[in-house]
Design a protein around this motif. Sequence first.
Motif, PDB file in Angstrom:
ATOM      1  N   PRO A  12      40.086 -57.987 108.940  1.00  0.00           N
ATOM      2  CA  PRO A  12      38.813 -58.522 108.421  1.00  0.00           C
ATOM      3  C   PRO A  12      38.929 -58.905 106.942  1.00  0.00           C
ATOM      4  O   PRO A  12      39.788 -58.412 106.215  1.00  0.00           O
ATOM      5  CB  PRO A  12      37.837 -57.342 108.597  1.00  0.00           C
ATOM      6  N   ALA A  13      38.045 -59.774 106.510  1.00  0.00           N
ATOM      7  CA  ALA A  13      38.016 -60.196 105.112  1.00  0.00           C
ATOM      8  C   ALA A  13      37.799 -58.994 104.191  1.00  0.00           C
ATOM      9  O   ALA A  13      37.017 -58.087 104.509  1.00  0.00           O
ATOM     10  CB  ALA A  13      36.912 -61.232 104.897  1.00  0.00           C
ATOM     11  N   ARG A  14      38.503 -59.000 103.065  1.00  0.00           N
ATOM     12  CA  ARG A  14      38.381 -57.965 102.033  1.00  0.00           C
ATOM     13  C   ARG A  14      38.443 -56.548 102.591  1.00  0.00           C
ATOM     14  O   ARG A  14      37.637 -55.684 102.238  1.00  0.00           O
ATOM     15  CB  ARG A  14      37.092 -58.142 101.242  1.00  0.00           C
ATOM     16  N   SER A  15      39.425 -56.304 103.442  1.00  0.00           N
ATOM     17  CA  SER A  15      39.547 -54.971 104.047  1.00  0.00           C
ATOM     18  C   SER A  15      40.866 -54.286 103.709  1.00  0.00           C
ATOM     19  O   SER A  15      40.976 -53.064 103.827  1.00  0.00           O
ATOM     20  CB  SER A  15      39.432 -55.080 105.573  1.00  0.00           C
ATOM     21  N   VAL A  16      41.866 -55.050 103.279  1.00  0.00           N
ATOM     22  CA  VAL A  16      43.247 -54.537 103.196  1.00  0.00           C
ATOM     23  C   VAL A  16      43.585 -54.058 101.790  1.00  0.00           C
ATOM     24  O   VAL A  16      43.257 -54.698 100.792  1.00  0.00           O
ATOM     25  CB  VAL A  16      44.245 -55.643 103.625  1.00  0.00           C
ATOM     26  N   VAL A  17      44.280 -52.921 101.731  1.00  0.00           N
ATOM     27  CA  VAL A  17      44.853 -52.402 100.493  1.00  0.00           C
ATOM     28  C   VAL A  17      46.319 -52.846 100.460  1.00  0.00           C
ATOM     29  O   VAL A  17      47.102 -52.491 101.345  1.00  0.00           O
ATOM     30  CB  VAL A  17      44.780 -50.860 100.452  1.00  0.00           C
ATOM     31  N   TYR A  18      46.666 -53.643  99.452  1.00  0.00           N
ATOM     32  CA  TYR A  18      48.055 -54.089  99.305  1.00  0.00           C
ATOM     33  C   TYR A  18      48.758 -53.196  98.292  1.00  0.00           C
ATOM     34  O   TYR A  18      48.239 -52.950  97.195  1.00  0.00           O
ATOM     35  CB  TYR A  18      48.091 -55.549  98.845  1.00  0.00           C
ATOM     36  N   VAL A  19      49.936 -52.684  98.655  1.00  0.00           N
ATOM     37  CA  VAL A  19      50.645 -51.696  97.838  1.00  0.00           C
ATOM     38  C   VAL A  19      52.069 -52.186  97.593  1.00  0.00           C
ATOM     39  O   VAL A  19      52.835 -52.386  98.537  1.00  0.00           O
ATOM     40  CB  VAL A  19      50.701 -50.323  98.555  1.00  0.00           C
TER      41      VAL A  19
END
Length: 490
Positions: free
Chosen positions: A304-311
């Motif tokens: 979904p839009a604006r849901s992911v944490v990028y690490v």
Amino acid sequence: PAPPPPARPHALVIPFPAQGHVIPLMEIAHALADRGVAITFVNTEFNHGRVVAAMPSPARRNGETENGGGGGGGSGKLGMERNRIRLVAVPDGMGPDEDRNNLVRLTVLMQEHMAPRVEELIRRSGEEEAAADGHGDGWGRITCVVTDYNVGTWALDVARRTGVKSAAVWPASAAVMASLLSIPELVRDKIIDAQDGSALTQEAFQLSPDMPVMHPAHLAWNCIGNDEGQELLFRYLLAGVRAVDECDYILCNSFRGAEAATFARFPKILPVGPLLTGERPGKPVGHFWRPEDGACMSWLDAQPARSVVYVAFGSFTVFDRRQFQELALGLELTGRPFLWVVRPDIVHGDVHEYPDGFLDRGRGKLVAWAPQQRVLAHPAVACFVSHCGWNSTMEGVRNGVPFVAWPYFADQFVNRAYICDIWRVGLPAVADEKSGVVTKEHIAGRVEEVMGDAGMRERVQAMMVVAHESVQEGGCSHGNFDMFVDSIMS
């Protein structure tokens, strides 16, 4: 008879041999090539092999192999219509099994082993152009040296000895460059030691109002991760400061809107960024690891839009076993989808063992490499847990993504001050005072705070607009780069 047409400008580009430096210098090379400049791009043999191996297959197939400046390496000529970039390898002086993360030793050996080969390349290019039989390589005489400032004074010395123009590229923040230029004042004010640059006080300082608050122990030369050779490195950097006046230009991968106070105080530093680092489809972009073919992008498409944490923590950060596991559990604890880049060089052995059952639970996507610019531009990404390397900082800002700031060494602590204190587009990851570990609860909490802060998102998206405007026609960075190109064309 009419005079012969002027020689086409030909720039020799020399990055410092670390991925965070090769990538922005490669983008500078492409930007010059876009404007009609021929490029010879000089990597160490070790990094040349990594860059070529990570390139897209069609580009690799088009390469021609030739001797690389007497050093036994090869080079590939990539004929991309008028955008010609020749990749050349020279030795760095280290043995095949030596640790190239020892930046102090690598820096010292480069001067001894790379300088003669680079000088030979420049002189040989002149000889080829002047060859009476007309059988030169068609590239013409090298007319300009564009060197990473961190390479040191030897590249500028070579340019002066061979009579070609020179420019230094500073691929980090202008504020860190300013700290180098301010070394004499820092010594005078008893903030750092004159001999090795070590901190003489724990008091924070500012070089000028509206610039980041800096801590003496966090100055780049004081947290390079290796005490051995500290004095040598400091002297090397100090010599570089003295050489700055000999440069025609110092180009900086930043933009005026990000560091207005620094550029106002140090007008010789020219912002030409934010560079579009690492995104030239089908062309060499400086990555050291082979891309996974779209694996993470197709995974992002399903979120979904604006849901992911990028690490992602760059090419040097290494956690101990406990911190690595705490990070893994903290990402799980967020309850959000996460995309975590775990470099292939740190997953061997037991130091980076995942917590029991972590891989089986499959809460997130783990990759060895990610096309970071494309990831951060993806609408599913909402938060960037970052080591605060300058390339990553600029890429996050350029794509309007807020940060959890977790610096490791060198310039990254100053970058965190920008992110958290000056721009207010992120929050710091803070280690527990007793254990020294950033706990899983803290990691999850920080991610929630950042993702839930509408004001923070508005600020970073406002910066994104300014960043894009700066590199468009009529923008400050665009104009500065054109001015530089005009100077080497004349």
